[in-house]
Design an enzyme around this catalytic site. Structure first.
Site, PDB file in Angstrom:
ATOM      1  N   HIS A 132      -1.354  -8.389  -7.141  1.00 30.53           N
ATOM      2  CA  HIS A 132      -0.232  -7.541  -7.551  1.00 30.53           C
ATOM      3  C   HIS A 132       0.575  -8.336  -8.582  1.00 30.53           C
ATOM      4  CE1 HIS A 132       3.728  -5.591  -7.126  1.00 30.53           C
ATOM      5  NE2 HIS A 132       3.107  -4.568  -6.571  1.00 30.53           N
ATOM      6  N   ASP A 209       0.309 -13.969  -0.227  1.00 34.35           N
ATOM      7  CA  ASP A 209       1.055 -12.726  -0.402  1.00 34.35           C
ATOM      8  C   ASP A 209       0.595 -11.777   0.709  1.00 34.35           C
ATOM      9  OD1 ASP A 209       1.988 -10.252  -1.035  1.00 34.35           O
ATOM     10  OD2 ASP A 209       1.246 -10.238  -3.094  1.00 34.35           O
ATOM     11  N   GLN A 212       0.800  -6.671   2.070  1.00 27.18           N
ATOM     12  CA  GLN A 212      -0.031  -5.552   2.540  1.00 27.18           C
ATOM     13  C   GLN A 212      -0.764  -5.863   3.840  1.00 27.18           C
ATOM     14  OE1 GLN A 212       0.061  -2.592   1.369  1.00 27.18           O
ATOM     15  NE2 GLN A 212       0.843  -2.816  -0.698  1.00 27.18           N
ATOM     16  N   LYS A 235       7.611  -2.218   3.527  1.00 30.81           N
ATOM     17  CA  LYS A 235       6.205  -1.820   3.696  1.00 30.81           C
ATOM     18  C   LYS A 235       5.789  -1.856   5.166  1.00 30.81           C
ATOM     19  CE  LYS A 235       4.724  -3.511  -0.838  1.00 30.81           C
ATOM     20  NZ  LYS A 235       4.610  -2.298  -1.629  1.00 30.81           N
ATOM     21  N   CYS A 375       0.548  -1.638 -10.044  1.00 30.90           N
ATOM     22  CA  CYS A 375       1.097  -2.966 -10.363  1.00 30.90           C
ATOM     23  C   CYS A 375       0.012  -4.030 -10.265  1.00 30.90           C
ATOM     24  CB  CYS A 375       2.277  -3.333  -9.455  1.00 30.90           C
ATOM     25  SG  CYS A 375       3.668  -2.242  -9.640  1.00 30.90           S
TER      26      CYS A 375
END
Ligand SMILES: Cc1ncc(COP(=O)(O)O)c(C=O)c1O
Length: 419
Positions: A132, A209, A212, A235, A375
């Site tokens: 991302h 990261d 998600q 999220k 993104c």
């Protein structure tokens, strides 16, 4: 909560939907909304909305400042949210969890604070082509500021990190490896522990990261053996405006502050200042107080369901989606077919129809998906696509949503005469 109604092994998404007031809002078509855009941001269960309202109504004062009951109450709830998030993400200590606005800010904190102190010309940063922009642009800026070189691990045709390229790039001894746990554009689940072991073997630190992954599968920062982990509250069924960075204590202790001002100091004179201990050293100014209460409620909600159950549920929906959509002529699916390597995010293209048109027609069917580059423009370049359509799952989705998705695709093909 409707969790008790869950079927063994697979959550009852239909029943869980009752926990989310957003589904009470009528869609202009009069049809129930098939919300398939949790990867962009998730709806909030009532318990989260109530926790935010309760924080403002009954527990609100600034934190870490007031020497009176209400402020102490607000502070202990704020710190309780930190404890909850540490437990939930496998952080060894809440003292290592820094509240920030979102995953983007968490990554920028590392890029500015750790990166500008520890990298110089000739050093290497290793990211991947599936990142991302939040885990890509800060490293480009860091490379530009320090003279370090930014390299990327390439992708296989089916959306995995190319293992040979990964090994070759790690052998070049980067100082930092920045990778996503789950790709928001492809759904790929990366072998984080394996990558962390390889990175550590050459002396690199690993930033994960987890924007998600934390909302959709069990994540244990300590077991994954990464050095930094970034996440976003919005999220994971929590509020927007709050996220977190977890980092190893020794690293955080040695890093200079990112933002400066109130709260992050112990002593200020006209000549200079001394920094507070971590995590407060990195929390300048008034934090997102009510949002922290909402995030703690989101964590409690997910813990009550159980992250293994969330994963199994989304795995089931993924399998069904992959086979149903894969059987429609003219639909191309992106990312790995292997369910063990694919989270509940399905990116696809329909031959001859731009994803923006797809999303517009889907909206007429009350099916909400994301269309665009997500993104992650380098992913689009890698697969030579202008954009994709992306459906992403959550606890409240069910097989009916998968059918609605497939029907909406057929409708698109009829409208465009491509069927
Ligand atoms: C994999 C990944 N990383 C980082 C981000 C950035 O999250 P935020 O916009 O909450 O900072 C996103 C958002 O979509 C994402 O999917």
């Amino acid at each position: 909560m409707a969790i008790e109604q869950a079927r063994p092994g697979v959550l009852d998404g239909t029943a869980l939907r009752a926990d989310f007031p957003m589904f009470d809002r009528p869609h202009r078509t009069g049809r129930p909304l098939a919300y398939l855009d949790s990867a962009a941001s998730s709806p909030k269960p009532r318990v989260v909305i109530d926790a935010i309202a309760d924080a403002y109504a009954h527990h609100y004062a600034n934190v870490h400042r007031g020497i009176y009951e209400l402020s102490e109450d607000a502070t202990s709830r704020f710190e309780g949210a930190r404890d909850a998030l540490a437990r939930f993400s496998g952080a060894p200590s809440p003292r290592e969890v820094i509240f920030v606005r979102n995953a983007t800010e968490a990554i920028n904190l590392v890029a500015y604070s750790w990166g500008r102190t520890n990298l110089t010309a000739g050093d290497r940063i290793l990211a991947t082509e599936m990142e991302h922009h939040a885990n890509l642009v800060p490293w480009q800026q860091l490379a530009a500021a320090t003279g370090a070189t930014l390299e990327y691990v390439g992708l296989t045709d089916d959306g995995r990190l190319d293992p040979d390229d990964l090994a070759a790039k790690i052998a070049r001894e980067p100082k930092l490896v920045a990778i996503s746990h789950v790709s928001n554009a492809l759904g790929t689940i990366n072998p984080v522990r394996e990558i962390a072991d390889a990175a550590h073997a050459v002396g690199a630190l690993v930033l994960l990261d987890a924007a998600q992954s934390v909302p959709h599968l069990p994540v244990d920062a300590a077991a994954l053996d990464v050095d930094f982990l970034a996440l976003s509250g919005h999220k994971m069924l929590g509020p927007s405006g709050i996220g977190a960075l977890w980092g190893r204590r020794a690293l955080l202790d040695a890093m200079p502050p990112f933002l400066t001002g109130g709260s992050m100091i112990t002593r200020v004179t006209l000549e200079g200042s001394e920094w507070n201990e971590v995590p407060w050293k990195f929390e300048a100014g008034t934090p997102a107080i009510a949002e922290a209460a909402g995030l703690a409620a989101a964590v409690a909600y997910l813990e009550a369901i159980g992250m293994q159950a969330v994963r199994e549920h989304e795995r089931f929906l993924f399998e069904r989606t992959w086979s149903t959509l894969g059987a429609i002529p003219g639909v191309r699916l992106l990312g790995p077919a292997d369910v063990d390597l694919h989270a509940g995010v399905v990116s696809f293209v329909i031959d001859g129809i731009h994803p923006h048109d797809v999303a517009t027609i889907f909206d007429n069917e009350a099916v909400a998906v994301r269309a665009g580059h997500h993104c992650a423009q380098p992913v689009m370049l890698r697969y030579d696509l202008p954009a994709t359509t992306r459906a992403s799952f959550n606890v409240f989705n069910d097989l009916d949503d998968v059918e609605r998705l497939a029907d909406a695709i057929r409708t698109c093909q009829r409208v465009f005469g491509t069927a």
